[in-house]
Design a protein around this motif. Structure first.
Motif, PDB file in Angstrom:
ATOM      1  N   GLU A  34       0.846  -1.201   0.000  1.00  0.00           N
ATOM      2  CA  GLU A  34       0.000   0.000   0.000  1.00  0.00           C
ATOM      3  C   GLU A  34       0.879   1.248   0.000  1.00  0.00           C
ATOM      4  O   GLU A  34       1.791   1.391   0.805  1.00  0.00           O
ATOM      5  CB  GLU A  34      -0.918   0.003   1.231  1.00  0.00           C
ATOM      6  CG  GLU A  34      -2.014  -1.053   1.179  1.00  0.00           C
ATOM      7  CD  GLU A  34      -3.015  -0.892   2.300  1.00  0.00           C
ATOM      8  OE1 GLU A  34      -2.938   0.146   3.014  1.00  0.00           O
ATOM      9  OE2 GLU A  34      -3.872  -1.764   2.444  1.00  0.00           O
ATOM     10  N   SER A  37      -1.630   7.930  -2.262  1.00  0.00           N
ATOM     11  CA  SER A  37      -2.067   8.393  -3.570  1.00  0.00           C
ATOM     12  C   SER A  37      -1.267   9.641  -3.951  1.00  0.00           C
ATOM     13  O   SER A  37      -1.147  10.571  -3.151  1.00  0.00           O
ATOM     14  CB  SER A  37      -3.566   8.719  -3.562  1.00  0.00           C
ATOM     15  OG  SER A  37      -4.315   7.553  -3.321  1.00  0.00           O
ATOM     16  N   ASP A 154      -0.047   4.794  -5.187  1.00  0.00           N
ATOM     17  CA  ASP A 154      -1.234   3.956  -5.240  1.00  0.00           C
ATOM     18  C   ASP A 154      -1.859   4.013  -6.640  1.00  0.00           C
ATOM     19  O   ASP A 154      -2.130   5.105  -7.160  1.00  0.00           O
ATOM     20  CB  ASP A 154      -2.244   4.446  -4.199  1.00  0.00           C
ATOM     21  CG  ASP A 154      -3.486   3.577  -4.171  1.00  0.00           C
ATOM     22  OD1 ASP A 154      -3.349   2.343  -4.164  1.00  0.00           O
ATOM     23  OD2 ASP A 154      -4.602   4.149  -4.170  1.00  0.00           O
ATOM     24  N   GLN A 155      -2.010   2.843  -7.257  1.00  0.00           N
ATOM     25  CA  GLN A 155      -2.609   2.700  -8.585  1.00  0.00           C
ATOM     26  C   GLN A 155      -1.724   3.234  -9.716  1.00  0.00           C
ATOM     27  O   GLN A 155      -2.183   3.332 -10.856  1.00  0.00           O
ATOM     28  CB  GLN A 155      -3.980   3.400  -8.650  1.00  0.00           C
ATOM     29  CG  GLN A 155      -5.014   2.842  -7.688  1.00  0.00           C
ATOM     30  CD  GLN A 155      -5.369   1.393  -8.000  1.00  0.00           C
ATOM     31  OE1 GLN A 155      -5.578   1.020  -9.147  1.00  0.00           O
ATOM     32  NE2 GLN A 155      -5.426   0.568  -6.960  1.00  0.00           N
TER      33      GLN A 155
END
Length: 318
Positions: A34, A37, A154-155
């Motif tokens: 994790e 963002s 994140d992502q």
């Protein structure tokens, strides 16, 4: 006679086992990590052939064990590191390094490919792929390229390739190297379509050498050579029919290096180069001698993520 038969038997077994091992594909996946963002950030990257062949056959000027331990410590300030010829002194490299993410060492000569990636950012999977073509002494180890998927946030992930192509400029060696780059281009097409890329390593190739196919490789992959774009205003060196490679330790950012950093933007992630250098200051010992027979190539980027262009299919594993 029995002794001779025994020796021949060992040689045959070695050839059979090594031949099978050389062609083995290695894939490793890690547990998800994790991250916060983020839609932008900075990356400091380096590619470095660290001359990790056994001391007795190394062409580097400085003692390999101590030099590679020193290299490991000096790599700690980078975000993504690709090393080549990380063969017999990997424990010394890793002992001096504190970057939290790294690929697992494949082995010493002749079983290892010499490729490793170290990172301050999570490596969530990697794959090792041997070349299908080689020549001369390059066939004594399973040289090739590796792929790593690295998370920036994140992502947000990028595909990072580590390359060590066939060496030497003989016709046979150059043919093998052209095939290496065509193999890599096909792999990128098959596994990294529409993905943001960093491709870094020892290409053993020059734009000025008539038998190399770097422009074809760039066209097939839509990659940008950071040196050509950042230092030469997108002007490629002309082919020189009398080309002779310059001594690697005399290079500056004005001359083409075998060691290259290439990048490709995607709809979601864009790279903006801010710095490029062929290093002569960081990777030296107390006597200011180079720690390898290559000079490290260093690059800094700003990156930007465009969430509105996010395509979930481009974030899946290969």
């Amino acid at each position: 006679m029995i002794y001779l038969v025994f020796i021949v038997g060992l040689v045959v077994i070695y050839i059979l086992v090594y031949g099978r091992y050389k062609k083995t594909l290695i894939s490793v996946f890690f547990d998800p990590v994790e991250l916060d963002s983020k839609v932008q950030g900075e990356l400091r990257v380096v590619t470095y052939n660290i001359a990790g062949l056994p001391q007795i056959i190394s062409s580097a000027r400085t003692p390999r064990k101590d030099s590679i331990h020193c290299i490991g410590k000096k790599l700690n300030t980078f975000d993504i590191v690709n090393v080549q010829e990380d063969f017999n002194y990997n424990s010394d490299l890793f002992a001096g390094n504190v970057l939290p993410y790294r690929t697992l060492h494949k082995g010493k000569v002749p079983l290892g490919d010499g490729l490793n990636t170290l990172s301050s950012l999570p490596i969530i999977e990697y794959h090792r792929i041997p070349w299908q073509h080689c020549s001369g002494s390059d066939c004594l180890t399973p040289k090739g390229f590796s792929y790593a998927k690295i998370l920036l946030a994140d992502q947000v992930s990028i595909d990072v390739y580590n390359v060590h192509a066939n060496s030497n400029d003989s016709e046979k060696a150059a043919l093998a190297r052209r095939n290496n780059l065509l193999q890599l281009a096909q792999y990128i097409h098959d596994h990294s379509a529409d993905r943001p890329l960093l491709v870094m390593g020892d290409f053993n190739a020059h734009y000025a050498f008539k038998l190399d196919n770097l422009p074809i490789f760039l066209k097939k992959t839509n990659l940008v050579d950071a040196w050509v774009s950042f230092c030469r205003n997108n002007s490629f060196p002309a082919v020189n029919p009398n080309f002779v490679a310059q001594d690697m330790l005399t290079l500056t950012r004005e001359e083409e290096s075998l060691d290259k950093i290439l990048f490709r933007n995607s709809a979601e992630v864009s790279f903006y180069p801010t710095y490029y250098q062929v290093d002569k200051d960081i990777f030296v010992n107390a006597a200011e001698e180079p720690l390898s027979d290559h000079l490290a190539v260093i690059m800094s980027f700003k990156w930007e993520y465009k969430e509105e262009n996010h395509n979930p299919s481009n974030s899946s594993s290969i």
